[in-house]
Write a protein that holds these residues in place. Structure first.
Motif, PDB file in Angstrom:
ATOM      1  N   PRO A  98       0.747  -1.394   0.006  1.00 14.28           N
ATOM      2  CA  PRO A  98      -0.127   0.108  -0.111  1.00 14.28           C
ATOM      3  C   PRO A  98       1.001   1.448  -0.008  1.00 14.28           C
ATOM      4  O   PRO A  98       2.230   1.198   0.343  1.00 14.28           O
ATOM      5  CB  PRO A  98      -0.847  -0.088   1.300  1.00 14.28           C
ATOM      6  CG  PRO A  98       0.151  -0.726   2.081  1.00 14.28           C
ATOM      7  CD  PRO A  98       0.889  -1.797   1.443  1.00 14.28           C
ATOM      8  N   VAL A  99       0.352   2.357  -0.484  1.00 18.14           N
ATOM      9  CA  VAL A  99       0.879   3.578  -0.490  1.00 18.14           C
ATOM     10  C   VAL A  99      -0.090   4.778   0.011  1.00 18.14           C
ATOM     11  O   VAL A  99      -1.320   4.402   0.163  1.00 18.14           O
ATOM     12  CB  VAL A  99       1.462   4.381  -1.841  1.00 18.14           C
ATOM     13  CG1 VAL A  99       2.251   3.197  -2.324  1.00 18.14           C
ATOM     14  CG2 VAL A  99       0.274   4.297  -2.670  1.00 18.14           C
ATOM     15  N   ASP A 100       0.487   5.767   0.790  1.00 11.17           N
ATOM     16  CA  ASP A 100      -0.124   6.898   1.192  1.00 11.17           C
ATOM     17  C   ASP A 100       0.057   8.007   0.191  1.00 11.17           C
ATOM     18  O   ASP A 100       0.953   8.470  -0.145  1.00 11.17           O
ATOM     19  CB  ASP A 100       0.123   7.248   2.531  1.00 11.17           C
ATOM     20  CG  ASP A 100      -0.811   8.439   3.243  1.00 11.17           C
ATOM     21  OD1 ASP A 100      -1.355   9.202   2.397  1.00 11.17           O
ATOM     22  OD2 ASP A 100      -0.894   8.792   4.428  1.00 11.17           O
ATOM     23  N   PRO A 101      -1.190   8.630  -0.678  1.00 11.92           N
ATOM     24  CA  PRO A 101      -0.886   9.583  -1.785  1.00 11.92           C
ATOM     25  C   PRO A 101       0.181  10.690  -0.996  1.00 11.92           C
ATOM     26  O   PRO A 101       0.650  11.308  -1.804  1.00 11.92           O
ATOM     27  CB  PRO A 101      -2.243   9.786  -2.096  1.00 11.92           C
ATOM     28  CG  PRO A 101      -2.883   8.526  -1.922  1.00 11.92           C
ATOM     29  CD  PRO A 101      -2.389   8.014  -0.653  1.00 11.92           C
ATOM     30  N   PRO A 106       7.090  14.209  -4.484  1.00 18.34           N
ATOM     31  CA  PRO A 106       6.503  14.970  -5.579  1.00 18.34           C
ATOM     32  C   PRO A 106       6.874  14.648  -6.904  1.00 18.34           C
ATOM     33  O   PRO A 106       6.010  14.829  -7.819  1.00 18.34           O
ATOM     34  CB  PRO A 106       7.033  16.428  -5.150  1.00 18.34           C
ATOM     35  CG  PRO A 106       7.592  16.448  -3.783  1.00 18.34           C
ATOM     36  CD  PRO A 106       7.984  14.975  -3.359  1.00 18.34           C
ATOM     37  N   GLU A 107       7.881  14.143  -7.090  1.00 12.63           N
ATOM     38  CA  GLU A 107       8.417  13.796  -8.439  1.00 12.63           C
ATOM     39  C   GLU A 107       7.777  12.529  -9.209  1.00 12.63           C
ATOM     40  O   GLU A 107       7.526  12.450 -10.234  1.00 12.63           O
ATOM     41  CB  GLU A 107      10.041  13.585  -8.735  1.00 12.63           C
ATOM     42  CG  GLU A 107      10.597  12.375  -7.798  1.00 12.63           C
ATOM     43  CD  GLU A 107      10.918  12.815  -6.469  1.00 12.63           C
ATOM     44  OE1 GLU A 107      11.719  12.100  -5.821  1.00 12.63           O
ATOM     45  OE2 GLU A 107      10.487  13.997  -5.887  1.00 12.63           O
ATOM     46  N   VAL A 108       7.392  11.685  -8.074  1.00 13.45           N
ATOM     47  CA  VAL A 108       6.600  10.676  -8.443  1.00 13.45           C
ATOM     48  C   VAL A 108       5.029  10.878  -8.687  1.00 13.45           C
ATOM     49  O   VAL A 108       4.339  10.499  -9.552  1.00 13.45           O
ATOM     50  CB  VAL A 108       6.730   9.466  -7.182  1.00 13.45           C
ATOM     51  CG1 VAL A 108       5.472   8.443  -7.636  1.00 13.45           C
ATOM     52  CG2 VAL A 108       8.076   8.771  -7.095  1.00 13.45           C
ATOM     53  N   VAL A 114       2.599   7.507 -13.671  1.00 10.71           N
ATOM     54  CA  VAL A 114       2.036   6.905 -12.320  1.00 10.71           C
ATOM     55  C   VAL A 114       0.668   7.172 -12.226  1.00 10.71           C
ATOM     56  O   VAL A 114       0.249   8.240 -12.645  1.00 10.71           O
ATOM     57  CB  VAL A 114       3.026   7.538 -11.380  1.00 10.71           C
ATOM     58  CG1 VAL A 114       2.447   7.120 -10.070  1.00 10.71           C
ATOM     59  CG2 VAL A 114       4.335   7.214 -11.276  1.00 10.71           C
ATOM     60  N   ASN A 115       0.310   6.223 -11.971  1.00 11.25           N
ATOM     61  CA  ASN A 115      -1.340   6.327 -11.451  1.00 11.25           C
ATOM     62  C   ASN A 115      -1.688   5.908 -10.026  1.00 11.25           C
ATOM     63  O   ASN A 115      -1.120   4.592  -9.734  1.00 11.25           O
ATOM     64  CB  ASN A 115      -2.192   5.375 -12.418  1.00 11.25           C
ATOM     65  CG  ASN A 115      -3.712   5.748 -12.030  1.00 11.25           C
ATOM     66  OD1 ASN A 115      -4.299   7.036 -12.248  1.00 11.25           O
ATOM     67  ND2 ASN A 115      -4.414   4.851 -11.794  1.00 11.25           N
TER      68      ASN A 115
END
Length: 277
Positions: A98-101, A106-108, A114-115
């Motif tokens: 999982p990720v936390d938006p 910032p570059e990602v 990237v979605n």
């Protein structure tokens, strides 16, 4: 007894109330939401015949995952995949979950490759960041057959994305190929929904199958789309009950199991040869 069982099944398909604030927060920071449901094997035939699917138009695909024999990438929340598509096309993805938006660099977050998406299934959800790349079916086949380094399938940006979370010492070229899994993909746009629904049927070498139905939405329409989609499926007699399987996990488990069996046979043969010698 029957009522209690039904209530338990319904409860399992419902996201817990205490988790809703987190789901809302993740959706707010995402680019899209994908609503998914897997259909139990005993209901798959009825589902396929009950929906406006044209099997002749289904698109064949081959899916390859890459990991270590012990699934160290999966444990670290990294998915590496290549996909061969009918017509010679191919694509690749490196996915973190999982990720936390809110905590992505910032570059990602600004990358056009990237979605950030929240996947929602009955009873659960996860947010992921997927970086995609294009390749060809022939290049993928060459790499999985050992004709070229695996890293060559991925862009420099994807390789850097991979390195940001992959365990130390595990580079792309050290990964083993898990697959292929054969997939048929079909899609339709029912008038009642006015949005595309995707059906994917994944065939595993042991004869098992996973049928998944999915549709995407923008973050601000996710809940209304979820209600409308569920109503549509119910009106067409589609049963959503049963254990929700994930296609990726099923493929990883199957092919690492095969790999362990092969390793065991090789070791047994080596011991037998040594004993006879």
């Amino acid at each position: 007894m029957t009522t209690a069982t039904n209530e338990t099944t319904e409860e399992r398909q419902r996201i817990r109330e205490e988790d809703l604030p987190e789901l809302l927060r993740l959706i707010k920071g995402a680019d899209s939401v994908e609503l998914k449901v897997s259909i139990a094997s005993e209901n798959q035939r009825a589902t396929i015949t009950g929906l406006p699917l044209d099997p002749v138009e289904a698109q064949p695909r081959q899916i390859f995952f890459f990991d270590t024999p012990d699934l160290d990438l999966n444990k670290a929340g990294v998915v590496v995949r290549a996909r061969r598509i009918q017509g010679g096309r191919g694509d690749t993805v490196v996915k973190l979950r999982p990720v936390d938006p809110a905590h992505l660099p910032p570059e990602v977050r600004k990358s056009g490759s990237v979605n950030v998406e929240v996947d929602v299934i009955p009873g659960g959800f996860v947010c992921s960041a997927a970086m995609k790349g294009k390749t060809t079916g022939d290049q993928i086949r060459d790499a999985v057959q050992g004709g070229s380094p695996l890293r060559k399938l991925f862009t420099r940006e994807q390789r850097e994305f991979y390195a940001s979370r992959a365990p130390t010492g595990i580079d792309l070229d050290s990964l083993v190929t898990l697959g292929p899994t054969f997939v048929l993909k079909a899609q339709f746009t029912p008038r009642e929904l006015n949005r595309r629904v995707v059906a994917e049927l994944w065939f595993y070498p042991d004869g098992s199958r996973i049928l998944e139905l999915s549709t995407k939405s923008l973050p601000d329409e996710a809940f209304s789309v979820a209600v409308e989609t569920r109503a549509y499926l119910t009106s067409h007699g589609i049963t959503i009950g049963g254990v929700q399987q994930t296609k990726t996990r099923a493929a990883l488990d199957f092919f690492t199991g095969e790999l362990r069996q092969e390793t065991g046979r090789t070791k047994a043969s080596a011991r037998a040869a040594a004993a006879s010698g």
